[in-house]
Structure formats: C-alpha cells, structure tokens
Motif scaffolding. Sequence first.
Motif, short mmCIF file in Angstrom:
data_model
loop_
_atom_site.label_atom_id
_atom_site.label_comp_id
_atom_site.label_asym_id
_atom_site.label_seq_id
_atom_site.Cartn_x
_atom_site.Cartn_y
_atom_site.Cartn_z
N THR A 33 -28.13 -27.06 20.20
CA THR A 33 -28.35 -25.90 19.28
C THR A 33 -27.04 -25.14 19.29
O THR A 33 -26.37 -25.11 20.23
CB THR A 33 -29.47 -25.06 19.55
OG1 THR A 33 -29.32 -24.33 20.60
CG2 THR A 33 -30.85 -25.73 19.63
N GLU A 34 -26.68 -24.83 18.08
CA GLU A 34 -25.79 -23.86 17.51
C GLU A 34 -25.73 -22.62 18.73
O GLU A 34 -24.82 -22.10 19.35
CB GLU A 34 -25.31 -23.56 16.33
CG GLU A 34 -24.22 -22.88 16.14
CD GLU A 34 -23.02 -23.45 16.13
OE1 GLU A 34 -21.88 -23.09 15.89
OE2 GLU A 34 -22.78 -24.76 16.53
N ALA A 35 -26.67 -22.18 18.67
CA ALA A 35 -27.07 -20.90 19.40
C ALA A 35 -26.87 -21.08 20.93
O ALA A 35 -26.36 -20.40 21.71
CB ALA A 35 -28.52 -20.03 19.16
N GLY A 36 -27.44 -22.21 21.45
CA GLY A 36 -27.14 -22.46 22.66
C GLY A 36 -25.87 -22.63 23.26
O GLY A 36 -25.43 -22.25 24.16
N ARG A 37 -24.98 -23.44 22.18
CA ARG A 37 -23.59 -23.65 22.67
C ARG A 37 -22.81 -22.14 22.86
O ARG A 37 -21.67 -22.27 23.30
CB ARG A 37 -22.95 -24.69 21.63
CG ARG A 37 -23.46 -26.12 21.80
CD ARG A 37 -22.63 -26.96 20.68
NE ARG A 37 -23.04 -26.65 19.14
CZ ARG A 37 -24.17 -27.44 18.63
NH1 ARG A 37 -24.68 -28.36 19.17
NH2 ARG A 37 -24.39 -27.16 17.46
N HIS A 38 -23.17 -21.34 21.83
CA HIS A 38 -22.40 -20.01 21.91
C HIS A 38 -23.14 -18.90 22.64
O HIS A 38 -23.02 -17.92 22.45
CB HIS A 38 -22.22 -19.68 20.46
CG HIS A 38 -21.18 -20.59 19.79
ND1 HIS A 38 -19.99 -20.53 19.96
CD2 HIS A 38 -21.45 -21.68 19.13
CE1 HIS A 38 -19.19 -21.47 19.16
NE2 HIS A 38 -20.29 -22.17 18.42
#
Length: 419
Positions: free
Chosen positions: A136-141
């Motif tokens: 997920t994008e949130a997980g990556r950031h």
Amino acid sequence: MRVLMVSWEYPPVIVGGLGRHVHALATELAAAGHEVVVLSRQPAGSDASTHPTTDEQLDGVRVLRVAEDPLHLEFERDLVAWTLAMGHGMLRAALTRLLPSWRPDVVHAHDWLVAHPAIALADVLEVPLVATVHATEAGRHAGWLSSPLSRQVHSAEWWLAHRADTLITCSAAMRAEVAELFEVDADPIVVLHNGIAPRRWRANAARVRAVRDRYAPGGAPVLMYFGRLEYEKGVQDLIAALPRIRRAHPGTRVVVTGTGTAYDELVAAAARHRVRRSVTFTGHLPDADLSALLRAVDAVVLPSRYEPFGIVALEAAAAGAPLVASTAGGLGEVVVDGETGLSFAPGDVAGLAGAAGAVLDDPGAAARRARAARKRLGSAFEWGRIAAGTASVYASATRGSAAEPGRPKIPTGNVFGRG
C-alpha cells in the motif's frame, strides 16, 4: 477455470517481486489444468514500432503483452497519467484481440496500477473480480499521505479494495493493514503467502568460493542485503549498525545488491558512518551470481521498516543463507525468531547489530536455523499449494453489485495513528 490475470509486471518486464509472483502463480495454475491468460505490458519507454503488442503462449500461459501508446509519458514523472494510458492500452487490446473469442470465469487484478482495466473488464464481462493487494502507498510512506501523488495512489487502492468481490493479501499483517486503511472487513480477506522455487538458487562450490574471495578478502565476515534500494527497506539501518558489528567482529563487510532511488543516500550514509570502504554496492546481479553470493555470505540481513511479505527472505532461505530480519509486516511471519533466523524490531540499529553479531558468534547455530528455514519452504511456501489455494478463491468468488463508490476521505494525519 478460465482466468484472466491483469498485471503491470510480467517477465521479462520486472520492477519488483510482483512480476515474479504473477509468473509463478500463472504457470502453476496452468500446470494444474486451468486456462490462464495474462494481460500485461511491454517495457516502459518503448512504443508500438519498437515493441508491438504480442500474443504468445509461454510456459502454458497465454500472454497478451500490450504496446505503449504514442503519448510522451514517463513512469517516473507522470505516474498517474502513465498508468491511465497503460490501462487504456490493456483494455483496448483485451477487447479487440482477446475477448471476441475467449471469455474468462474470473478477472484477477494485481495491485492498483491495473485497477481501471481490471474493474472495467470484470464489469463488462459480468464476472467476479479478485484483487491481490501486494503493498500500500500508506505503508510505503510510514502512514503518511502528504503528497498529491500519494493521495491519488491511495484513492486508487481504496477503489480497487472496495470494488473487488474477493481480496487476497500475502500476509496476515497485510490483511490487517488493508482492512484498516480501506475500511473493509478483515474476515473475508484471504491470506495466501508468496512462494519460492528452491532449485533456482543452487550454485556450485567453486563459484561460491570465488565469490567469497572477491567480497570477503582474507576470510573476513561478510553480511549481505539484496532487494530494492528504497528507504522503507531499511538498508540505512544496516549501514548504521556496521560500526558496532565491526567493533565486535573486526573486518566485517557488507554487500548491498540491488538498485533503487535510495542509492545515493546509502552511499552518503556509508561515508557518514565511516564504513564506505567496508560496504560494496554491486547493483543488479544476474541470478547465477546472486545464487553464489547468497551461498557465500555469513548472513543475509533484511532490515525492512515496511515489508508486505518479504519474498527475499524465502530466496535467501532457499539458497541456505542464515537470516537476520526485522519483524516488519510479513517478515515477522516468514522468519521465525530463533528457529529459522534471528529477528529485531524495525529501525532498531542496536538490535540489528546484536542479531548479526549473534550469527557471527555462533556459525553452527546459524547453520541449523538456515537448514530449518529451507526445510520450511516445502511445507509453507510451495507454489503448487499456493496456486491450489488461489484456485479455491476463484471457485468460491461470486460477483457482487457493481456499485460505484464515492471518493474516499483522505486523512490529514498519519493513517496508522503514529502522530
């Protein structure tokens, strides 16, 4: 069953682990008697004159590989526009070259980049849509959606998660993350781990010795990281831990294999910690060289701060390398602390140094854990088993209502409540 997989990666177009996952799953399903078509793309930056659309049978799988449209779009600069153009090309190719004579029983989407064509095809064909969320994008950031691009990607992920009739994740940690981020019920989400083909990582003894002599002159201890060079992979923590490791084990070297956007930052970190001469950056290595290096090192260190699954841990285990890994996400499920490797908390530099030092202190115990890790591959991470589980998901998937949701509300703070 007749299965249409939609993926923005498929060998030889490989960006990360997703392409290898889709290839292994597709070929195993085909070997089990299912009729599998993969809808994918030609390399980025090409066009129809250099890389025209192809339709071929590979390893029992029909692969429809779509040419890029003439638009001047770059993946790195124009991600959303590039993705929309790719999806349009995939949809056009499917409608004109595939569907007039072939109809799937299920559409399987792999990640947000193919949300548009996969959703459109499932709607047009009125068949179930299965979606695997690989990350997920949130997980990556680390939970932040502070840039317009991150918010756009998150909203595409949210849409796919809500539109899919069945969701799959590669770890229980990812299931919890998907449920929290996209406000969906965790119970129906199916967890199917990634797999590994162990034979691919074998290397002869002479090649292993040559690699050891090259990267560990004089018999010095050598640790290794391999994978993408991105901030969330935590390689900066391994470099920060190296001075402590070298104090207890003089001469220890680190080999970093892979490419990515964090390369310059990692080189600077090695200089800042005064270990630049003790860190070797190899870039991408061919599989034969990588196999030999995995067999030659004292341990593979995977210091991820975010990791949906951690397929590199399986690859290291298949090669027989002792494992030192953070407990981030799926890595905590792949590496069993004290049994198949040693673990530490994500971002814990002292813990990393201690775990790596324990491997170097007791090679015999490290070898026993490595053998246990390799043995576990055949029971928990075998692709035939994973393909059978996926086929069961297909068989039980039912098409729900194709309701069109509104836009998700984007949190202004950290989506995981970290401040």
